[in-house]
Motif scaffolding. Sequence first.
Motif, PDB file in Angstrom:
ATOM      1  N   ASN A 170      -5.852   0.655   6.660  1.00 16.88           N
ATOM      2  CA  ASN A 170      -6.911   0.820   7.641  1.00 16.88           C
ATOM      3  C   ASN A 170      -8.074  -0.110   7.375  1.00 16.88           C
ATOM      4  N   SER A 171      -7.750  -1.284   6.876  1.00 20.86           N
ATOM      5  CA  SER A 171      -8.803  -2.263   6.627  1.00 20.86           C
ATOM      6  C   SER A 171      -9.435  -2.671   7.951  1.00 20.86           C
ATOM      7  N   VAL A 172     -10.691  -3.061   7.907  1.00 18.70           N
ATOM      8  CA  VAL A 172     -11.365  -3.535   9.115  1.00 18.70           C
ATOM      9  C   VAL A 172     -10.606  -4.719   9.716  1.00 18.70           C
ATOM     10  N   ASN A 200     -16.228 -17.372  -3.134  1.00 19.52           N
ATOM     11  CA  ASN A 200     -16.873 -16.090  -3.448  1.00 19.52           C
ATOM     12  C   ASN A 200     -18.292 -16.038  -2.879  1.00 19.52           C
ATOM     13  N   ASP A 201     -18.596 -14.936  -2.253  1.00 28.80           N
ATOM     14  CA  ASP A 201     -19.947 -14.736  -1.727  1.00 28.80           C
ATOM     15  C   ASP A 201     -20.780 -14.024  -2.788  1.00 28.80           C
ATOM     16  N   GLU A 202     -21.687 -14.770  -3.394  1.00 24.44           N
ATOM     17  CA  GLU A 202     -22.486 -14.188  -4.482  1.00 24.44           C
ATOM     18  C   GLU A 202     -23.522 -13.206  -3.935  1.00 24.44           C
ATOM     19  N   PHE A 203     -23.671 -12.117  -4.644  1.00 26.49           N
ATOM     20  CA  PHE A 203     -24.601 -11.067  -4.221  1.00 26.49           C
ATOM     21  C   PHE A 203     -26.012 -11.331  -4.726  1.00 26.49           C
ATOM     22  N   GLY A 219     -17.985 -10.663   6.240  1.00 23.65           N
ATOM     23  CA  GLY A 219     -18.549  -9.315   6.307  1.00 23.65           C
ATOM     24  C   GLY A 219     -17.604  -8.203   5.917  1.00 23.65           C
ATOM     25  N   VAL A 220     -16.450  -8.568   5.362  1.00 27.76           N
ATOM     26  CA  VAL A 220     -15.469  -7.539   4.972  1.00 27.76           C
ATOM     27  C   VAL A 220     -14.918  -7.882   3.590  1.00 27.76           C
ATOM     28  N   LEU A 221     -14.994  -6.929   2.686  1.00 20.66           N
ATOM     29  CA  LEU A 221     -14.438  -7.095   1.338  1.00 20.66           C
ATOM     30  C   LEU A 221     -13.582  -5.879   1.022  1.00 20.66           C
ATOM     31  N   GLY A 222     -12.329  -6.111   0.653  1.00 17.56           N
ATOM     32  CA  GLY A 222     -11.449  -4.983   0.365  1.00 17.56           C
ATOM     33  C   GLY A 222     -11.225  -4.107   1.574  1.00 17.56           C
ATOM     34  N   GLY A 223     -11.326  -4.685   2.764  1.00 16.41           N
ATOM     35  CA  GLY A 223     -11.085  -3.930   3.989  1.00 16.41           C
ATOM     36  C   GLY A 223     -12.282  -3.151   4.484  1.00 16.41           C
ATOM     37  N   ILE A 224     -13.399  -3.239   3.748  1.00 14.53           N
ATOM     38  CA  ILE A 224     -14.586  -2.421   4.019  1.00 14.53           C
ATOM     39  C   ILE A 224     -15.763  -3.341   4.353  1.00 14.53           C
ATOM     40  N   THR A 225     -16.569  -2.926   5.295  1.00 18.48           N
ATOM     41  CA  THR A 225     -17.705  -3.760   5.684  1.00 18.48           C
ATOM     42  C   THR A 225     -18.734  -3.853   4.568  1.00 18.48           C
ATOM     43  N   ASN A 268     -21.075  -1.319 -13.176  1.00 19.82           N
ATOM     44  CA  ASN A 268     -22.138  -1.503 -12.195  1.00 19.82           C
ATOM     45  C   ASN A 268     -22.359  -2.962 -11.787  1.00 19.82           C
ATOM     46  N   ILE A 269     -21.548  -3.846 -12.390  1.00 17.80           N
ATOM     47  CA  ILE A 269     -21.651  -5.270 -12.077  1.00 17.80           C
ATOM     48  C   ILE A 269     -20.700  -5.573 -10.912  1.00 17.80           C
ATOM     49  N   MET A 270     -21.257  -5.939  -9.791  1.00 16.19           N
ATOM     50  CA  MET A 270     -20.460  -6.139  -8.578  1.00 16.19           C
ATOM     51  C   MET A 270     -19.854  -7.550  -8.566  1.00 16.19           C
ATOM     52  N   ARG A 271     -18.581  -7.675  -8.834  1.00 19.68           N
ATOM     53  CA  ARG A 271     -17.957  -8.996  -8.898  1.00 19.68           C
ATOM     54  C   ARG A 271     -17.910  -9.636  -7.506  1.00 19.68           C
ATOM     55  N   PRO A 272     -18.430 -10.856  -7.362  1.00 17.95           N
ATOM     56  CA  PRO A 272     -18.380 -11.516  -6.047  1.00 17.95           C
ATOM     57  C   PRO A 272     -16.935 -11.674  -5.564  1.00 17.95           C
ATOM     58  N   GLY A 273     -16.737 -11.519  -4.277  1.00 23.00           N
ATOM     59  CA  GLY A 273     -15.410 -11.696  -3.693  1.00 23.00           C
ATOM     60  C   GLY A 273     -14.508 -10.495  -3.848  1.00 23.00           C
ATOM     61  N   HIS A 274     -14.902  -9.556  -4.677  1.00 22.91           N
ATOM     62  CA  HIS A 274     -14.127  -8.330  -4.865  1.00 22.91           C
ATOM     63  C   HIS A 274     -14.691  -7.207  -4.001  1.00 22.91           C
ATOM     64  N   ALA A 275     -14.010  -6.082  -4.048  1.00 25.79           N
ATOM     65  CA  ALA A 275     -14.436  -4.923  -3.262  1.00 25.79           C
ATOM     66  C   ALA A 275     -15.332  -3.984  -4.063  1.00 25.79           C
ATOM     67  N   ASP A 276     -15.842  -4.465  -5.199  1.00 27.26           N
ATOM     68  CA  ASP A 276     -16.663  -3.586  -6.042  1.00 27.26           C
ATOM     69  C   ASP A 276     -17.830  -2.983  -5.261  1.00 27.26           C
ATOM     70  N   TYR A 277     -18.536  -3.836  -4.550  1.00 29.64           N
ATOM     71  CA  TYR A 277     -19.730  -3.354  -3.848  1.00 29.64           C
ATOM     72  C   TYR A 277     -19.362  -2.484  -2.633  1.00 29.64           C
TER      73      TYR A 277
END
Lengths: 366, 366, 366, 366
Positions: C231-233, C267-270, C286-292, D99-108
């Motif tokens: 059910n990923s976006v 990679n989109d750095e936070f 705007g989607v990572l791991g299927g989640i916004t 708590n470290i959100m890896r860029p490009g991953h679904a951590d966040y």
Amino acid sequence: MSGTWGNNIKLSIFGQSHGKAIGIVIDGLPAGIELNFDYINNEMQRRAPGKNKISTPRKERDEFDILSGYFNNKTTGTPLCAVIYNTNQNSKDYESIKNIMRPGHADYTGYIKYSGFNDYRGGGHFSGRLTAPLVFAGAVAKQILERKDIIIGSHIKSIGNINEEYFDWVNLKGEFLKEIVKKDFPVIDDEIGTKMKELILKEKEEEDSVGGIVETAVINFPVGIGSPFFNSVESKLAHIIFSIPAVKGVEFGAGFDITKMKGSEANDEFFIDEDKVKTYTNNNGGVLGGITSGMPIIFRTAFKPTPSIGKVQKTIDISKRENIQINVTGRHDPCIVQRAVPVVEAACAVSLLDLVIEREGVKWII
Amino acid sequence: MSGTWGNNIKLSIFGQSHGKAIGIVIDGLPAGIELNFDYINNEMQRRAPGKNKISTPRKERDEFDILSGYFNNKTTGTPLCAVIYNTNQNSKDYESIKNIMRPGHADYTGYIKYSGFNDYRGGGHFSGRLTAPLVFAGAVAKQILERKDIIIGSHIKSIGNINEEYFDWVNLKGEFLKEIVKKDFPVIDDEIGTKMKELILKEKEEEDSVGGIVETAVINFPVGIGSPFFNSVESKLAHIIFSIPAVKGVEFGAGFDITKMKGSEANDEFFIDEDKVKTYTNNNGGVLGGITSGMPIIFRTAFKPTPSIGKVQKTIDISKRENIQINVTGRHDPCIVQRAVPVVEAACAVSLLDLVIEREGVKWII
Amino acid sequence: MSGTWGNNIKLSIFGQSHGKAIGIVIDGLPAGIELNFDYINNEMQRRAPGKNKISTPRKERDEFDILSGYFNNKTTGTPLCAVIYNTNQNSKDYESIKNIMRPGHADYTGYIKYSGFNDYRGGGHFSGRLTAPLVFAGAVAKQILERKDIIIGSHIKSIGNINEEYFDWVNLKGEFLKEIVKKDFPVIDDEIGTKMKELILKEKEEEDSVGGIVETAVINFPVGIGSPFFNSVESKLAHIIFSIPAVKGVEFGAGFDITKMKGSEANDEFFIDEDKVKTYTNNNGGVLGGITSGMPIIFRTAFKPTPSIGKVQKTIDISKRENIQINVTGRHDPCIVQRAVPVVEAACAVSLLDLVIEREGVKWII
Amino acid sequence: MSGTWGNNIKLSIFGQSHGKAIGIVIDGLPAGIELNFDYINNEMQRRAPGKNKISTPRKERDEFDILSGYFNNKTTGTPLCAVIYNTNQNSKDYESIKNIMRPGHADYTGYIKYSGFNDYRGGGHFSGRLTAPLVFAGAVAKQILERKDIIIGSHIKSIGNINEEYFDWVNLKGEFLKEIVKKDFPVIDDEIGTKMKELILKEKEEEDSVGGIVETAVINFPVGIGSPFFNSVESKLAHIIFSIPAVKGVEFGAGFDITKMKGSEANDEFFIDEDKVKTYTNNNGGVLGGITSGMPIIFRTAFKPTPSIGKVQKTIDISKRENIQINVTGRHDPCIVQRAVPVVEAACAVSLLDLVIEREGVKWII
């Protein structure tokens, strides 16, 4: 497509009576719920066989192992899988009788549907043992609902011809329901309960079996849940209740008896009591137009007598295609009604949780 | 989510009693089926009001218009939409009573669920009128099944306390079922039918209403259809039957009475008759382990008395939140059981067609 | 099963290009929403043909009629059905060419799937005209989302080889998106837009056609919506976008170009900006791991050139099973990209609304 | 709702990277299928890490254990559950970096969706490891399809900027596809393959990563499968392909490049070849109007570079809500494309099997 159910909470049940394991995947639980495992174990115990003379002496260690979806004592929000390993997989016993179609069982229909490839040992996937994972899921749902003060409970309304009174459909209290749920043999009137148990033992003595009716109540469930037509509360509940083996009837409120009433008797008249909308009677069992009314949800489930009986019965050998006789040996439940009670409550709990999430979102749970 | 149903044949029902139109989209029908519109019209007529003294005198022109999915006298295989336009949309009558919650109706639960925005005129989306599109879909499914010699029929098992015998669950014949279906008031014993009608008229006289039980049978349905657990034939049928307004109970085979039998009585013993597997009895109603056995599928549906009655009843004004009295005026059915018969058969037909396609694919139909 | 979609908002689309009507049932909308019909009409107009030289000169009166689900200027919470009646149903034109399989169209695949029984007039159910009901549903969803300040907009990223820049995936503003949406020919750079239109007219001149790419953005959509895996976006959006006729590709964020980047580039750095979590780039759309992620949702849709062209093409007569030549006459769009823009946005809107309800419940809407 | 998929074949996937086990329930397989476990193991091996220098050196024992649904060397027709136990569950490593959100991953996004309760160890449920159960299901579906002579195969179309030619979309042969599938690094041209591997090693050296494109082909798939609109073959395939982690684009046939063609170039002209309908080109990738044309099904999937890289990146500590720097240590894949190939094929196989059953029924399989 036998094992998948649900819209917002999805269940996927698997296993056979004598396979390696039975289990369930629960998808859609929100994250962060701490489960009360004593609660779950207690529900599992309510269903477990081997506890007393009126159940099968078979012992099953219904110890579940959670494979996923639970971390640091909380649900993760991703699918939760629980399995129960089968320790006793003696297949040999069944080889000789695999072509003998036991009356009242799914041996024949399963044989046809699965072209003879189904696991015939101990009923395989049709086994009542498959209700254990459902009870697990129900125990999760039930405790989530209880945190919102929604209480689900049942009593044994009848065993054979021995009946006790209905729940008080209007004034039922949560404390009362909880007391009933604690009982080994959940009846309102323990004297009648004793008579029911005596009947069960009598049928056991005669190598026969007996059925009964379970009445279930849900109190404090929110008003306005469910939909007209295809997602009515009755539709959703009946769907899952009829998926429990041995169920042959489901009725809500006054049920079949409402057909004998006049409209003026059957209609539940509304009144306002301290700003709360109530009805004087509850013949509709808490559901009007498929939607909950805020009154207790009341339904009854009819269980047939255990089909496994020692008495000689006529049947067929499907491979030889000839008429034969059978007496089903082994350790059977002379009555499965008392063990079915937590299964009905479990099915009810997951179904209601699914419905409430449709309206409130998964966030409601947390 | 009130109007969508099905896995292989998908129904999407819409409309309100006094809106512009009611209708249904049927998705999943294969291409190339020539529909018998006389057949469909006949089913619509069986449900239609205004035909006689025991029904409401309201006239509804249940003439459907097919908007899509039918071309050159054949289904196209793409969604078929049929609508019935409402010609009589007098909304004014309802303005004054919109806050009066009629007992036994969905006025209150609908008010809560839809925050007062639901169409309150004539029951809106909750109206029994919404069963007309379902009968349309059922008439399509039923004629498809009949081409495979699968016959669905029902009789009125009881009205109030007046009962007639059960169908012969074992030896029921298609010709017999077809005869029953032809009757205006479908009973096995017309003398008992007359008494039932007298009871209905008596209740009408008293500005009251009465309920009853419909027994439905399906013969020649293939063996091996359905699944254990969540897609059992009982689950699927009960789900859609409970979506019909006024249904409060569903039971299969011996149903609730099976709880009073011993296992040795309840079990349907198998035998081979000219190489066909049959059972001597059919207490399980043609379903074992959720799968059809090849015996007639038998189920009964309990309908409550029409909630609209002329008698004075207590209720509430939801806007003023005060207790009041109501007598529901207008032209009501003193009993809806006879008009519900084709609705039950329609729901049964679409449900069974959906199940058989799961196993056989849509190709089976053609 | 062609016309049914959705989990929480269910769509059921029906109709054929030259049938009586096309339409849609929307099930699951909450009650009490006042619809802005100017808004809906505007979206319908954006899709409508016959507006200018770069579209087909065919006129279609895309006036919808709401049959149900709307009462007293508010949604009722029960299924909303909208239909568009077809006024021009000249079937005769098509009789002679029904066996000529137009290249690039679904004539042949439809012929096989529906065994020749499909409605062949003007593409039947496959017609781009069927996107009109989808735009209707999208206009409902889109305005609901806009009330939550969620803005959906698209520009034409390319026509043939003429490209314009991407949206600013990071800093895109709602006002900017709204300006783009207002344009007849929605591009960021109107000079490039003019070149695109010139190319379309050139291909029209040559009795040929041309395709293009639509880039869509959604801003202010909540973070945390969607699921990993099924059910990923991206799964949900791609599913419905690929259901639009002529779509051959869907990509998110940097899409296919991300395959040419290094991880350190992709990679989109936070970073935290005034307590809000953002990323410096938005290659993941705007989607990572299927989640916004809370960043703008960005995706592009590839549309093939209109398959209907005047140029002579090789094909077959399916009834005679012989090779022939065809030149498709009639009034075609030399390019459908500009008319497809509101269709993509509509599909996006219903899909996102469905996803957000999964998390928040239907209550979120109100 | 993350792990449930399918209409006729239902998948329910569960597990986290460092949980007790990962697994899958496959519901809807017919009974009586003897599975080739060498075939399944081979597919699992194709996906497995630790095989060579271009993959992560992590070893995972992807040995599956079948818990249900398989008996006497045949499927039983009831749900098949396969699990892979995780042997290496060293959670400690992850505590410090949760708590470290890896860029490009679904951590966040996972942190937000699951309110911080998700299993953060090794990506938890988001881990690419979860594709192992999908490969298991795919290996089951793929071998069922192969028995019908339907062959699914893929090559690595590009790694970074290194490209090789497309498959021959028109004349692709099953034997050729099978040869490709056998390769450790599946490319058409092994010399280009060597360059691709060199690029991967170069990026590995630089503690960076690289992405690529997988092109997949399906030959001998029946014509007439799929539906217009919401159940188009493209919709169904794209839905499941986009559920694979790291996928950012899916295109069919000529895909995004078709937007640069004229209609006269893009249209696939039909001809009859020995009574078989074919097209001269296959720019539509074997699908027209959502329905298979009988030509090879062709699609490409874009994978982003592995987000785990050793290079220093900017990111945030979500608990402290402050900007920090991170270099992701551990044993990562410098490129996951080669390991993703069997995952794409698996997703494709289950999706196509689901679609074909819709038309043909489960009986088709046997």
